[in-house]
Design an enzyme around this catalytic site. Structure first.
Site, PDB file in Angstrom:
ATOM      1  N   HIS A 127      12.552   1.473   4.703  1.00 16.58           N
ATOM      2  CA  HIS A 127      12.365   0.058   4.377  1.00 16.58           C
ATOM      3  C   HIS A 127      12.930  -0.799   5.508  1.00 16.58           C
ATOM      4  O   HIS A 127      14.100  -0.688   5.852  1.00 16.58           O
ATOM      5  CB  HIS A 127      13.081  -0.272   3.068  1.00 16.58           C
ATOM      6  CG  HIS A 127      12.524  -1.479   2.364  1.00 16.58           C
ATOM      7  ND1 HIS A 127      12.319  -2.680   3.002  1.00 16.58           N
ATOM      8  CD2 HIS A 127      12.115  -1.663   1.077  1.00 16.58           C
ATOM      9  CE1 HIS A 127      11.827  -3.551   2.140  1.00 16.58           C
ATOM     10  NE2 HIS A 127      11.684  -2.966   0.964  1.00 16.58           N
ATOM     11  N   HIS A 150     -14.319   5.285   5.317  1.00 17.39           N
ATOM     12  CA  HIS A 150     -15.759   5.060   5.424  1.00 17.39           C
ATOM     13  C   HIS A 150     -16.418   4.983   4.041  1.00 17.39           C
ATOM     14  O   HIS A 150     -17.240   4.098   3.784  1.00 17.39           O
ATOM     15  CB  HIS A 150     -16.392   6.194   6.233  1.00 17.39           C
ATOM     16  CG  HIS A 150     -17.879   6.073   6.405  1.00 17.39           C
ATOM     17  ND1 HIS A 150     -18.784   6.608   5.495  1.00 17.39           N
ATOM     18  CD2 HIS A 150     -18.633   5.469   7.363  1.00 17.39           C
ATOM     19  CE1 HIS A 150     -20.017   6.347   5.904  1.00 17.39           C
ATOM     20  NE2 HIS A 150     -19.946   5.668   7.026  1.00 17.39           N
ATOM     21  N   ASN A 176     -10.397   0.547   2.060  1.00 20.79           N
ATOM     22  CA  ASN A 176      -8.950   0.543   1.842  1.00 20.79           C
ATOM     23  C   ASN A 176      -8.706   0.314   0.350  1.00 20.79           C
ATOM     24  O   ASN A 176      -8.804  -0.803  -0.144  1.00 20.79           O
ATOM     25  CB  ASN A 176      -8.300  -0.562   2.670  1.00 20.79           C
ATOM     26  CG  ASN A 176      -6.788  -0.620   2.477  1.00 20.79           C
ATOM     27  OD1 ASN A 176      -6.223   0.080   1.648  1.00 20.79           O
ATOM     28  ND2 ASN A 176      -6.135  -1.458   3.264  1.00 20.79           N
ATOM     29  N   CYS A 224       0.802  -1.227   0.000  1.00 16.67           N
ATOM     30  CA  CYS A 224       0.000   0.000   0.000  1.00 16.67           C
ATOM     31  C   CYS A 224       0.835   1.276   0.000  1.00 16.67           C
ATOM     32  O   CYS A 224       0.298   2.362  -0.205  1.00 16.67           O
ATOM     33  CB  CYS A 224      -0.931   0.006   1.210  1.00 16.67           C
ATOM     34  SG  CYS A 224      -2.090  -1.375   1.230  1.00 16.67           S
ATOM     35  N   HIS A 231      -2.184  19.857   6.290  1.00 15.85           N
ATOM     36  CA  HIS A 231      -3.121  18.780   5.967  1.00 15.85           C
ATOM     37  C   HIS A 231      -2.391  17.440   6.022  1.00 15.85           C
ATOM     38  O   HIS A 231      -1.230  17.330   5.616  1.00 15.85           O
ATOM     39  CB  HIS A 231      -3.723  19.000   4.577  1.00 15.85           C
ATOM     40  CG  HIS A 231      -4.297  20.363   4.382  1.00 15.85           C
ATOM     41  ND1 HIS A 231      -5.472  20.772   4.983  1.00 15.85           N
ATOM     42  CD2 HIS A 231      -3.847  21.438   3.683  1.00 15.85           C
ATOM     43  CE1 HIS A 231      -5.727  22.023   4.648  1.00 15.85           C
ATOM     44  NE2 HIS A 231      -4.753  22.450   3.862  1.00 15.85           N
ATOM     45  N   HIS A 240      -2.621   7.012   5.126  1.00 18.76           N
ATOM     46  CA  HIS A 240      -3.177   5.872   4.393  1.00 18.76           C
ATOM     47  C   HIS A 240      -4.352   5.246   5.146  1.00 18.76           C
ATOM     48  O   HIS A 240      -4.230   4.863   6.310  1.00 18.76           O
ATOM     49  CB  HIS A 240      -2.091   4.826   4.162  1.00 18.76           C
ATOM     50  CG  HIS A 240      -2.616   3.502   3.717  1.00 18.76           C
ATOM     51  ND1 HIS A 240      -3.441   3.362   2.623  1.00 18.76           N
ATOM     52  CD2 HIS A 240      -2.443   2.246   4.216  1.00 18.76           C
ATOM     53  CE1 HIS A 240      -3.757   2.084   2.472  1.00 18.76           C
ATOM     54  NE2 HIS A 240      -3.176   1.382   3.425  1.00 18.76           N
TER      55      HIS A 240
END
Length: 510
Positions: A321, A438, A442, A242, A405, A409
């Site tokens: 990573h 919502h 995902n 993701c 802002h 994720h």
């Protein structure tokens, strides 16, 4: 990355084990080497930071000269021609090196998020009824999925691919290709229409999709559909989870440093059709409940003329990573269960590993973005703790002073909750993430763009505002991108929130 509930009980060899699903407290430990890494990034730009004040000082001094001073300076230079020539050569050489080696600005001209048709929406009860009718899940697995849905933060309007609406489901290669085409082409059609860019103007194409990698590749499908020119640089990123959307942006940025006057398109998506799990292993059922259809297309440019119409300028990309660690490497792992059914398994250590990767990333990012006052407070408490063994908790900087802002994720409710708490954010700062989870679920690497679209639809992005996109996923990776708004940003045409933004935010009941 999918996020399980805060706690979950599993049974191993008849023994019930309660697993923690919370991020570690960032106040308890901060690794000094990652602070050093952040300051290393800062020092690499030290020449520019020193050069600008020097130029300003020279200009100020020159403005103080009167005509007589200028005449005397001219006479002095006439009698020192060799010195003038040498100085001029050094100045021209230095200016040339600076202009050639300085990073080119990368502008985000516009982006588009795919909104699936209403017929693909799935409600809780419909999801559970279909799961029951497939006959693949036992009662325990069905109840587990119901509990996950109730705690997930997903609403009743998220989308699953068409193949999953049939009973039994039809997860074929042809159906997976159709899902990929609908999402990618849908987002790209909107992007090209909004920007008036011709596909043949695209010099760089980067596509990321973690679990679906057909031959020819997804990037080749786009080249074929839009007839991109033969010398376009195309890349297809697979298996990167993701957080791959930020990785794709970073790759496009690097390509734009090499190739002048060109456009780069980044397409981020995930494919569900062939990656639905039809078994009864609890750790592999969670993706079914959270992952939903979605995708985005982003247009980047290194052309100076595009600054006038671009929405944002890319300021920083910081990538972390943790794959060298075995636990981190296997915490989100695609495999087969005992019955030979393929799915993505989530480790009980997932939340702790996510917290460690996140802590590393923001500790590296801090020196690049935080005000000097926050950096001094953070560094002084850290030094006191490390060098003098003082019993003080490390100072966690106020990232609200660096960013206006936040696009976190939307992998699951638990991580959004924990980030809100650990970074001391306000509800409005995580509103875009909660509402995206919502409304769309995902959507993997594209979720950060649905969140930015939400913020724009609310009319909150002003000139000079900084946006922090942070994503994490398998590997294990945590990546951040920082954007600066170049103007008051209005929502683009076909913004995915345009027909429902007035009813958000909604109260989410668990």
């Amino acid at each position: 990355m999918n996020n399980p509930p805060e706690t979950e009980s599993t049974t191993t060899n008849g023994v019930q084990i309660r697993q923690s699903r919370r991020l570690p407290d960032f106040l308890q430990s901060v690794n000094l080497k990652y602070v050093k890494l952040g300051y290393h990034y800062l020092i690499t730009h030290l020449l520019t930071l020193c050069f600008v004040p020097l130029i300003a000082f020279v200009i100020f001094q020159a403005s103080q000269l009167n005509p007589n001073d200028i005449h005397q300076l001219w006479l002095h230079l006439q009698y020192n021609l060799v010195s003038v020539i040498i100085c001029s050569v050094f100045l021209v050489f230095g200016a040339t090196v600076y202009i050639v080696t300085r990073p080119r600005s990368v502008y985000l001209v516009d982006y588009a998020c795919y909104k699936p048709p209403a017929k693909l929406q799935v409600k809780y009860e419909q999801f559970m009824e279909h799961s029951k009718l497939t006959g693949d899940f036992d009662d325990s697995s069905l109840e587990f999925q119901r509990r996950i849905l109730e705690r997930s933060g997903l609403g009743e309007e998220t989308y699953v691919p068409e193949a999953m609406h049939y009973i039994p489901p039809r997860p074929s290669m042809a159906a997976a290709r159709e899902e990929a085409e609908q999402v990618m082409f849908g987002a790209l059609d909107i992007l090209f229409a909004n920007t008036n860019i011709k596909p043949k103007d695209i010099g760089v194409l980067v596509v990321n999709c973690s679990l679906f990698n057909p031959t020819p590749s997804l990037s080749a499908m786009i080249v074929n559909k839009y007839k991109l020119r033969g010398n376009s640089r195309t890349f297809n990123l697979g298996g990167m989870g993701c957080s791959a959307g930020v990785i794709a942006v970073d790759l496009a940025k690097d390509m734009l440093q090499i190739h002048r006057n060109t456009y780069a398109v980044v397409v981020s998506t995930e494919n569900i059709t062939q990656n639905w799990y039809f078994g009864n292993k609890k750790s592999m059922l969670i993706p079914n409940c959270l992952f939903r259809v979605g995708g985005s297309a982003v247009l980047l440019s290194n052309k100076a003329k595009d600054r006038r119409r671009a929405k944002y300028k890319l300021v920083h990309v910081v990538r972390t990573h943790k794959g060298a660690d075995d636990k981190a490497f296997k915490c989100v792992y695609q495999e087969q269960d005992d019955a030979g059914k393929t799915g993505v398994s989530l480790s009980k250590d997932l939340m702790a590993i996510a917290g460690g990767a996140l802590k590393t990333n923001i500790t590296t990012l801090g020196p690049l973005v935080l005000p000097i006052s926050e950096q001094l407070l953070f560094f002084s408490t850290l030094v006191a703790k490390k060098l003098f063994n003082a019993k003080v908790k490390p100072y966690i900087p106020d990232f609200k002073l660096a960013f206006d802002h936040f696009c976190i994720h939307a992998g699951g409710r638990a991580v959004i909750d924990e980030l809100e708490k650990n970074l001391q954010l306000l509800p409005i700062h995580v509103e875009a993430s909660r509402m995206t989870l919502h409304r769309f679920g995902n959507t993997s690497s594209s979720s950060i763009w649905y969140e930015l679209a939400y913020t724009e639809a609310k009319g909150r992005v002003r000139r000079g505002n900084r946006v922090w996109q942070i994503a994490f996923g398998s590997g294990f990776k945590c990546n951040s991108a920082v954007w600066e708004a170049l103007r008051y940003v209005k929502p683009s045409t076909s913004n995915p929130w345009e027909d429902c933004i007035d009813k958000y935010p909604v109260q989410i009941v668990m």
